[in-house]
Design a protein around this motif. Sequence first.
Motif, PDB file in Angstrom:
ATOM      1  N   LYS A   1      69.776  50.357 -32.990  1.00  0.00           N
ATOM      2  CA  LYS A   1      68.480  50.808 -32.482  1.00  0.00           C
ATOM      3  C   LYS A   1      68.178  50.095 -31.161  1.00  0.00           C
ATOM      4  CE  LYS A   1      66.204  52.359 -36.654  1.00  0.00           C
ATOM      5  NZ  LYS A   1      64.972  52.336 -37.447  1.00  0.00           N
ATOM      6  N   VAL A   2      67.703  50.868 -30.223  1.00  0.00           N
ATOM      7  CA  VAL A   2      67.364  50.298 -28.920  1.00  0.00           C
ATOM      8  C   VAL A   2      66.043  49.536 -29.058  1.00  0.00           C
ATOM      9  CG1 VAL A   2      66.828  50.846 -26.522  1.00  0.00           C
ATOM     10  CG2 VAL A   2      68.516  52.190 -27.747  1.00  0.00           C
ATOM     11  N   PRO A   3      65.986  48.255 -28.668  1.00  0.00           N
ATOM     12  CA  PRO A   3      64.739  47.477 -28.837  1.00  0.00           C
ATOM     13  C   PRO A   3      63.641  47.991 -27.914  1.00  0.00           C
ATOM     14  CG  PRO A   3      66.329  46.239 -27.560  1.00  0.00           C
ATOM     15  CD  PRO A   3      67.059  47.462 -28.055  1.00  0.00           C
ATOM     16  N   GLU A   4      62.414  47.912 -28.428  1.00  0.00           N
ATOM     17  CA  GLU A   4      61.264  48.290 -27.611  1.00  0.00           C
ATOM     18  C   GLU A   4      60.813  47.074 -26.812  1.00  0.00           C
ATOM     19  OE1 GLU A   4      58.174  50.074 -29.827  1.00  0.00           O
ATOM     20  OE2 GLU A   4      59.507  51.333 -31.006  1.00  0.00           O
ATOM     21  N   LEU A   5      60.635  47.256 -25.527  1.00  0.00           N
ATOM     22  CA  LEU A   5      60.270  46.155 -24.636  1.00  0.00           C
ATOM     23  C   LEU A   5      58.871  46.378 -24.080  1.00  0.00           C
ATOM     24  CD1 LEU A   5      63.604  45.636 -22.668  1.00  0.00           C
ATOM     25  CD2 LEU A   5      62.787  44.375 -24.635  1.00  0.00           C
ATOM     26  N   LEU A   6      58.085  45.319 -24.004  1.00  0.00           N
ATOM     27  CA  LEU A   6      56.756  45.349 -23.414  1.00  0.00           C
ATOM     28  C   LEU A   6      56.585  44.080 -22.596  1.00  0.00           C
ATOM     29  CD1 LEU A   6      53.992  46.766 -23.228  1.00  0.00           C
ATOM     30  CD2 LEU A   6      53.246  45.359 -25.158  1.00  0.00           C
ATOM     31  N   ASP A   7      56.302  44.266 -21.281  1.00  0.00           N
ATOM     32  CA  ASP A   7      56.160  43.127 -20.365  1.00  0.00           C
ATOM     33  C   ASP A   7      57.400  42.242 -20.378  1.00  0.00           C
ATOM     34  OD1 ASP A   7      53.645  44.037 -19.757  1.00  0.00           O
ATOM     35  OD2 ASP A   7      52.660  42.778 -21.266  1.00  0.00           O
ATOM     36  N   GLY A   8      58.566  42.852 -20.487  1.00  0.00           N
ATOM     37  CA  GLY A   8      59.809  42.093 -20.429  1.00  0.00           C
ATOM     38  C   GLY A   8      60.156  41.358 -21.709  1.00  0.00           C
TER      39      GLY A   8
END
Length: 659
Positions: free
Chosen positions: A439-446
């Motif tokens: 699963k592709v990780p979800e990124l927020l603000d790096g």
Amino acid sequence: MPPKTTWKDIAPVPTAQEFLDIVLSRTQRRLPTQIRAGFKISRIRAFYTRKVKFTQETFSEKLGSIQQSFPVLNDIAPFHRDLMNTLYDADHFKVALGQVSTAKHLIESISRDYVRLIKYGQSLFQCKQLKRAALGRMATILKRLKDPLLYLDQVRQHLGRLPSIDPNTRTLLICGYPNVGKSSFLRSVTRADVEVQPYAFTTKSLYVGHLDYKYLKFQCIDTPGLLDRPLDEMNTIEMQSITAIAHLRSAILYFMDLSEQCGYSVEAQINLYKSIKPLFSGKLVFIVINKIDIKRPEDLDPETQAALQGMLKSGEVEMLQLSCNTQEGVQAVKNAACERLLADRVAQKLKAGTTSSGAVGGRLADVMSRIHVAQPLDGVTREAFIPEAVKYMKKYDKSDPEKRKLARDVEGENGGAGVFNVDLRADYLLKDPAWKYDKVPELLDGKNVYDYIDPDIDAKLQALEEEEERLEKEGFYDSEEDIDDSEEEILHKASLIREKQALIRNEARMRKSLKNRAMIPRKFGKKTISQLDDHLDELGVDTTDIVRRAREQSTTRGRSTTRSRLGTEDGDAMDVDSAQTAQERFRSRSRARSQPAVNRREDGVQDVTSRSKAERAAKLGQRKMNRMARQGEADRHVAAALPKHLFAGKRGMGKTSRR
């Protein structure tokens, strides 16, 4: 912005009288006079201010459009600039446009001055006279523009008749002595309808024709005939030819008539060529021998042939021969000139500009210097690398049962388009192929969002809910200690809240009702002296001096005058003005109201007879002013509610909004 080559869309320039009629009728139509002496002076001033401003704006708009429609000499191509200077004299043209600009600024200045005067007008008559003076001065300024406007309209008409010449396109320029066959050649190779006559100076201006060669458009310009004389002796017709030769980047076709039927000898034609040769620098030049059906170069005497060959010595000049009468060689001359011109334009584009080192290398050398082709130093030829799987791959054949399976085949086996989704992850190139379906990780603000997710969040929420239910069952929230206010306090606070809401409502209602009036009604704002005295006594303040000063001030306003007249000669005890002198009483009365010091109607008149005579003289002197201030033709007042000439009879096809 490319230079403008045609001025056929310049609007006509009206004469001074037409200009005035247009502007004043437009002002009267847009702002009809509907004003009365009984109106407020502010309304009268605003109306006449609007009239003056509207007239000035109309003048400025019209004069500005005239200015902008004519070409600015500094912004157009040098050819058109010199052509306009030759035809119209650039100084006269600039002076005429400058006078239009000056008139515009003067009219704006007059408008500003008279608007300032109307602002302080005291009557309808005064404002109307100021408006008439302003419009009269504007009209006087425009009448002085009579000659510049006539000159500009003549320039506009002549500009509209000029041919549309593009200085940057492929151009063939025909020049030479009069009556050597220039116009005949133009008529033969183009669609131009040029007048051809058997006498000299038939062509008095530039003519343009257009022709096609190799699917490209060329413009061919026929110039008026030239005579071999100094520039300062040439007339306007010849200067048009000189301007075109000097400024247009073109191929020059110098026509010669060896038969001398044009009226000029071959020697004179050679001398003219040498005179204007400096204007040919940097251009392609062709010597075109016309009328070869009468006389060819071979038929000339040896001396004239040598002089003719001397014109071709430089090697850049080519001789062509034709006869417009028999059409012999006409197309060959056209094709040769066009071909040479195309090749020369390509060469000029490649040579344009300089390299970074400063040497004339041109655009081609500049581009080539940026391109670097790498070559191996060992001299070994390296062939292209083709993978084995690709090299020996069989060609795809639909009918072959052992054909390789394509993505299209897989799609067809799994339901076709819209049902089957192509697995794009199968082609991922990753270090470990096992990572393809992670699963592709979800990124927020790096940052990875999953790092902040608590895996035990559900268990903690369930434990919190169970604890809440247990506290409710045990009655933890039912204790009297948690209740801050008693029932009486709650009711008291509710009543305070209701009072506050009522106050807010009343205040809003007062604001709404007193929007266009004073905030405090006058009957509530006034307080009598006795009320003030009682209130200050309650506060323990001695009010003797305050009451006395208040009564003195009220007396000063003239209220005690009546009482003093009604009382005795010395005044009674209630008359606070009795101690004042007559002079003080008169000064206080004059300060209270702006009354005249004397009665001007009665002062200086001996008896009733002289007074009536003075009144009669005053009316006689006022009669002229009354007559001048009456409504005139411009007031547009309709006395009848339904004028007969507007509402009686059959209506025509015109507008009904005449007024």
